[in-house]
Design an enzyme around this catalytic site. Structure first.
Site, PDB file in Angstrom:
ATOM      1  N   TYR A  59      80.838  39.481 -23.814  1.00  0.00           N
ATOM      2  CA  TYR A  59      81.464  40.176 -24.943  1.00  0.00           C
ATOM      3  C   TYR A  59      80.959  39.634 -26.275  1.00  0.00           C
ATOM      4  O   TYR A  59      81.745  39.280 -27.158  1.00  0.00           O
ATOM      5  CB  TYR A  59      82.981  40.039 -24.880  1.00  0.00           C
ATOM      6  CG  TYR A  59      83.644  40.651 -23.672  1.00  0.00           C
ATOM      7  CD1 TYR A  59      82.978  41.503 -22.808  1.00  0.00           C
ATOM      8  CD2 TYR A  59      84.987  40.362 -23.392  1.00  0.00           C
ATOM      9  CE1 TYR A  59      83.601  42.044 -21.698  1.00  0.00           C
ATOM     10  CE2 TYR A  59      85.617  40.906 -22.286  1.00  0.00           C
ATOM     11  CZ  TYR A  59      84.921  41.743 -21.442  1.00  0.00           C
ATOM     12  OH  TYR A  59      85.549  42.268 -20.340  1.00  0.00           O
ATOM     13  N   HIS A 113      82.143  38.070 -13.123  1.00  0.00           N
ATOM     14  CA  HIS A 113      82.360  39.321 -13.850  1.00  0.00           C
ATOM     15  C   HIS A 113      82.121  40.578 -13.010  1.00  0.00           C
ATOM     16  O   HIS A 113      82.902  41.536 -13.084  1.00  0.00           O
ATOM     17  CB  HIS A 113      81.467  39.350 -15.086  1.00  0.00           C
ATOM     18  CG  HIS A 113      81.988  40.224 -16.182  1.00  0.00           C
ATOM     19  ND1 HIS A 113      81.652  40.059 -17.501  1.00  0.00           N
ATOM     20  CD2 HIS A 113      82.826  41.286 -16.163  1.00  0.00           C
ATOM     21  CE1 HIS A 113      82.256  40.974 -18.243  1.00  0.00           C
ATOM     22  NE2 HIS A 113      82.972  41.737 -17.455  1.00  0.00           N
TER      23      HIS A 113
END
Length: 282
Positions: A59, A113
């Site tokens: 991110y 992830h």
């Protein structure tokens, strides 16, 4: 505990003993705003009652902004982040970077992830197990794993994932995956509880009707539905009023009939990538 009681918003992750909020804050969108604005927003979220914050190495600079916001109050919040590492070397680099940018010496919840090949999933998770045992990671888990990914992983590793963070909303309620995870002590966490881009859930007639019935917003109805199902949620926003509104769902309760009505919205509709057909790139 009464409806407004704080313990309704807390959940213990498996055998880790880590207690987190069922309703946290997804930090993906703060990569789009300045650090000053992000710190302000995160402090407002904290003041509104939120102490669980989810971010990821992928991110952009959101980890840095979370670290800047909470470095002096680390013991008052729960931090989760994610790695896309495939090797032990990549894992250590990601973890070292996350610890530095988050300005902490431990991470509360650390997730893989996206699933890769079976061998890479297992190799990365085994490294994560070592840091869990060392205390650097208080709880470990995965993100975007289907049943077969979990079965393959758990057959070759020792520590059951505490969390599986997935796309989950009324259009895609993941009831089969939830039953699978419930039976194994894995908590489901919805990274898209409101549907997100491409979804029209905020205008859905059933949800609008229930919102009017309870004097709430459709978003609050969905978040409350998830929480009553035992699903952790991390709604995302960069608007402080919406962030606080999304958190304020503990002074009302959906009836059994309300819950069943929302359950009829299940359509098997994903708005994001299918983990079996998605190539994660670092």
């Amino acid at each position: 505990m009464t409806i407004g009681g704080i313990f309704m918003n807390r959940i213990t992750l498996g055998k880790t003993g880590l207690v987190i909020e069922k309703n946290g804050f997804g930090c993906l969108p703060i990569q789009r705003i300045s650090e000053q604005d992000a710190v302000y927003l995160l402090h407002k979220a904290y003041d509104g009652g939120i102490n669980f914050y989810d971010t990821a190495r992928a991110y952009s600079d959101s980890e840095q902004k979370v670290g800047a916001a909470f470095s002096t109050m680390r013991d008052k919040i729960v931090l989760a982040t994610k790695t896309g590492a495939q090797t032990a070397e990549e894992f250590w680099k990601d973890l070292e970077t996350s610890l530095r940018t988050l300005k902490t010496d431990y991470i509360d919840l650390y997730l893989l992830h996206w699933p890769r090949s079976v061998e890479k999933n297992i190799a990365a998770y085994k490294v994560m197990e070592k840091y869990y045992r060392a205390g650097t990671l208080r709880a470990i888990g995965v993100s975007n794993y289907k049943e077969h990914h979990l079965e393959e992983l758990m057959a070759e590793t020792e520590i059951v994932p505490a969390v599986n963070q997935v796309e989950l909303h009324p259009d895609f309620d993941q009831h089969e995956l939830k039953a699978f995870c419930d039976a194994r002590g894995i908590k489901l966490e919805a990274w898209s509880p409101l549907g997100g881009q491409g979804s029209d859930l905020m205008q859905n007639k059933v949800l609008v009707s229930l919102a009017e019935k309870h004097g709430r917003t459709p978003a609050q109805i969905i978040i409350r539905w998830n929480i009553q199902r035992g699903v952790i949620v991390i709604p995302k926003s960069v608007h402080k009023e919406r962030i606080v509104s999304n958190f304020n769902v503990f002074d009302f309760e959906l009836s059994k009939e309300d819950m069943e009505l929302i359950g009829t919205l299940e359509a098997g509709r994903r708005y994001r990538a299918d983990p079996d057909h998605f190539e994660y790139t670092r």
